[in-house]
Design an enzyme around this catalytic site. Structure first.
Site, PDB file in Angstrom:
ATOM      1  N   HIS A   1     -46.672 -29.671 -40.903  1.00 56.55           N
ATOM      2  CA  HIS A   1     -46.101 -28.673 -39.996  1.00 56.55           C
ATOM      3  C   HIS A   1     -44.599 -28.920 -39.905  1.00 56.55           C
ATOM      4  CE1 HIS A   1     -45.021 -26.321 -36.639  1.00 56.55           C
ATOM      5  NE2 HIS A   1     -44.930 -27.332 -35.788  1.00 56.55           N
TER       6      HIS A   1
ATOM      7  N   ASN B   1     -38.824 -24.047 -36.586  1.00 53.75           N
ATOM      8  CA  ASN B   1     -40.258 -24.254 -36.351  1.00 53.75           C
ATOM      9  C   ASN B   1     -40.925 -22.891 -36.167  1.00 53.75           C
ATOM     10  OD1 ASN B   1     -42.773 -24.779 -35.252  1.00 53.75           O
ATOM     11  ND2 ASN B   1     -42.067 -26.420 -33.917  1.00 53.75           N
TER      12      ASN B   1
ATOM     13  N   CYS C   1     -49.177 -24.663 -32.811  1.00 56.93           N
ATOM     14  CA  CYS C   1     -48.624 -24.947 -34.149  1.00 56.93           C
ATOM     15  C   CYS C   1     -49.685 -25.417 -35.145  1.00 56.93           C
ATOM     16  CB  CYS C   1     -47.520 -25.991 -34.063  1.00 56.93           C
ATOM     17  SG  CYS C   1     -46.150 -25.479 -33.031  1.00 56.93           S
TER      18      CYS C   1
HETATM   19  N1  ACO Z   1     -27.466 -28.762 -27.493  1.00 58.35           N
HETATM   20  C1  ACO Z   1     -26.752 -29.739 -26.905  1.00 58.35           C
HETATM   21  N2  ACO Z   1     -27.309 -30.619 -26.050  1.00 58.35           N
HETATM   22  C2  ACO Z   1     -28.611 -30.487 -25.787  1.00 58.35           C
HETATM   23  C3  ACO Z   1     -29.393 -29.492 -26.372  1.00 58.35           C
HETATM   24  C4  ACO Z   1     -28.766 -28.591 -27.244  1.00 58.35           C
HETATM   25  N3  ACO Z   1     -29.428 -27.597 -27.861  1.00 58.35           N
HETATM   26  N4  ACO Z   1     -30.651 -29.628 -25.922  1.00 58.35           N
HETATM   27  C5  ACO Z   1     -30.668 -30.668 -25.102  1.00 58.35           C
HETATM   28  N5  ACO Z   1     -29.444 -31.194 -25.012  1.00 58.35           N
HETATM   29  C6  ACO Z   1     -28.989 -32.331 -24.234  1.00 58.35           C
HETATM   30  C7  ACO Z   1     -29.946 -32.699 -23.133  1.00 58.35           C
HETATM   31  O1  ACO Z   1     -29.733 -31.889 -21.995  1.00 58.35           O
HETATM   32  C8  ACO Z   1     -29.597 -34.146 -22.902  1.00 58.35           C
HETATM   33  O2  ACO Z   1     -28.449 -34.189 -22.077  1.00 58.35           O
HETATM   34  P1  ACO Z   1     -28.357 -35.252 -20.869  1.00 58.35           P
HETATM   35  O3  ACO Z   1     -28.472 -36.598 -21.541  1.00 58.35           O
HETATM   36  O4  ACO Z   1     -27.028 -34.952 -20.284  1.00 58.35           O
HETATM   37  O5  ACO Z   1     -29.521 -34.930 -19.996  1.00 58.35           O
HETATM   38  C9  ACO Z   1     -29.183 -34.642 -24.272  1.00 58.35           C
HETATM   39  O6  ACO Z   1     -28.926 -33.471 -25.056  1.00 58.35           O
HETATM   40  C10 ACO Z   1     -30.207 -35.499 -24.957  1.00 58.35           C
HETATM   41  O7  ACO Z   1     -31.430 -34.880 -24.831  1.00 58.35           O
HETATM   42  P2  ACO Z   1     -32.726 -35.566 -25.360  1.00 58.35           P
HETATM   43  O8  ACO Z   1     -33.895 -34.811 -24.862  1.00 58.35           O
HETATM   44  O9  ACO Z   1     -32.671 -37.022 -25.126  1.00 58.35           O
HETATM   45  O10 ACO Z   1     -32.556 -35.351 -26.913  1.00 58.35           O
HETATM   46  P3  ACO Z   1     -33.500 -35.848 -28.044  1.00 58.35           P
HETATM   47  O11 ACO Z   1     -32.811 -36.818 -28.877  1.00 58.35           O
HETATM   48  O12 ACO Z   1     -34.861 -36.206 -27.553  1.00 58.35           O
HETATM   49  O13 ACO Z   1     -33.662 -34.520 -28.908  1.00 58.35           O
HETATM   50  C11 ACO Z   1     -35.276 -32.762 -29.264  1.00 58.35           C
HETATM   51  C12 ACO Z   1     -34.228 -33.360 -28.327  1.00 58.35           C
HETATM   52  C13 ACO Z   1     -34.595 -32.291 -30.530  1.00 58.35           C
HETATM   53  C14 ACO Z   1     -35.919 -31.580 -28.565  1.00 58.35           C
HETATM   54  C15 ACO Z   1     -36.322 -33.862 -29.593  1.00 58.35           C
HETATM   55  O14 ACO Z   1     -36.818 -34.433 -28.405  1.00 58.35           O
HETATM   56  C16 ACO Z   1     -37.454 -33.318 -30.403  1.00 58.35           C
HETATM   57  O15 ACO Z   1     -37.318 -33.062 -31.573  1.00 58.35           O
HETATM   58  N6  ACO Z   1     -38.631 -33.160 -29.789  1.00 58.35           N
HETATM   59  C17 ACO Z   1     -39.770 -32.548 -30.445  1.00 58.35           C
HETATM   60  C18 ACO Z   1     -39.754 -31.107 -30.041  1.00 58.35           C
HETATM   61  C19 ACO Z   1     -40.486 -30.192 -30.984  1.00 58.35           C
HETATM   62  O16 ACO Z   1     -40.428 -30.300 -32.191  1.00 58.35           O
HETATM   63  N7  ACO Z   1     -41.139 -29.208 -30.388  1.00 58.35           N
HETATM   64  C20 ACO Z   1     -41.741 -28.164 -31.113  1.00 58.35           C
HETATM   65  C21 ACO Z   1     -43.100 -27.859 -30.681  1.00 58.35           C
HETATM   66  S1  ACO Z   1     -44.230 -29.140 -31.030  1.00 58.35           S
HETATM   67  C22 ACO Z   1     -44.284 -29.299 -32.648  1.00 58.35           C
HETATM   68  O17 ACO Z   1     -44.077 -28.364 -33.351  1.00 58.35           O
HETATM   69  C23 ACO Z   1     -44.613 -30.602 -33.182  1.00 58.35           C
END
Ligand code: ACO
Length: 324
Positions: free
Chosen positions: A251, A281, A113
């Protein structure tokens, strides 16, 4: 020393819009979950005639038009991507052929990214040593080809698109400074395998498939801290404050990451360009698409101080300051 100035920008988004409601029919998720965790409402997904190099070439033509530069006059084409439609030749070579930039040399770089920032930094250094060069820098991705559409943790986040800019030397303004970082020790928090090896000795049974895999919470934590640190580092080195910045173009990872970043930097929301809600993204394409939109929407005036920052797989991260 001659600085590299952005003299034209362009972008290209695929036609197909994929909404959160559409995703509800594909994986166990909801519009409410996606919106509240990421701020993403829609993303664009490439279809026929929208391979990575084709999106990149359309963005390139638009950037050349806005710069008033002919493809035939380009010396160098640099594409930042981690989702080329072929591993060899590079996406940049396909773009060169597509736009008719016969005199240019061309290659790709991959810094995930952060790719566009890393590419801009490299291009600026070419211009510093050879000021007569005209350089096309593109960030382009078709990540829809590289996500596991059964994995709700990742497939909701990404989108396709391309952004481009033309660089020339300038006596005033242009790219003023940049700081880049990598930490390969953290590679396994965000990665994408290669296609399976044809050499049995190199086959790795640990590898689970050629698509993005991510530890979301860790990525979130590192992304916020790394982008904050590298922005502060750059501001301190330039002896300016965040209040001196006219527009921050980060980003476009997701709205919660950006919210935390704005809070820690103490920057007002109206000074931050955000379009992740529309496109998701788009990895290396996110900053140049945002730059092109900001420019076309009149958010940038001549002389403005613009700050980029990014974070991605590797990990890689960086920030860049430029005078528009
Ligand atoms: N829909 C519904 N539920 C979901 C989904 C979905 N799409 N995805 C995950 N869940 C569930 C998980 O399984 C988990 O369930 P569980 O508690 O029963 O295990 C629950 O939701 C909570 O999951 P978390 O991982 O705690 O959710 P979080 O609040 O951390 O949000 C997210 C997840 C959005 C991915 C967050 O961690 C995030 O934004 N991370 C950064 C990721 C990113 O931007 N990556 C891109 C590449 S790097 C960059 O560009 C910077």
């Amino acid at each position: 020393m001659q600085k590299a100035s952005i003299v034209g920008t362009g972008s290209c988004l695929p036609d197909r819009v994929l909404s959160n409601r559409d995703l509800e029919l594909m994986v166990e998720t909801s519009d409410e979950w996606i919106t509240s965790r990421t701020g993403i409402h829609t993303r664009r997904i490439a279809g026929k005639g929208e391979q990575n190099f084709q999106l990149a070439s359309k963005a390139a033509k638009s950037a050349l038009e806005s710069a008033g530069v002919s493809a035939a006059d380009l010396d160098f084409i640099l594409v930042a991507t981690m989702s080329p439609h072929m591993i060899m030749p590079s996406c940049a070579c396909f773009v060169q052929a597509e736009i008719g930039a016969d005199k240019a040399f061309a290659f790709d770089i991959n810094a995930a990214c952060s790719g566009f920032l890393f590419a801009l930094d490299l291009a600026a250094k070419y211009i510093a040593s050879t000021p007569e060069m005209k350089i096309l820098v593109i960030g382009s991705e078709t990540l829809s080809a590289r996500v596991n559409w059964q994995d709700r943790n990742t497939c909701i986040l990404f989108g396709d698109g391309a952004g481009a800019c033309v660089l020339e030397s300038s006596d005033n303004g242009g790219i003023l400074d940049s700081i880049l970082h990598s930490d390969g020790k953290l590679w396994n928090l965000l990665y994408m395998d290669s296609p399976a090896s044809k050499n049995p000795e190199l086959l790795d049974p640990e590898r689970k498939g050629c698509f993005i895999q991510m530890s979301g919470r860790d990525v979130f934590k590192y992304a916020v801290r790394a982008m904050e640190d590298v922005v502060v580092q750059l501001l301190e080195r330039q002896n300016i404050s965040i209040n001196d910045i006219d527009l921050l173009i980060p980003h476009q990872a997701n709205v919660r990451i950006l919210g935390k970043l704005m809070e820690r930097l103490g920057v007002a929301q109206e000074k931050v360009f955000i379009n992740v809600n529309k496109y998701g993204n788009t990895s290396a394409a996110s900053v140049p698409i945002a730059l092109d939109e900001a420019s076309r929407e009149g958010r940038l005036q001549k002389g403005d101080l613009v700050l980029f920052c990014s974070f991605g797989g590797g990990f890689t991260w960086g920030s860049m300051l430029l005078r528009w």
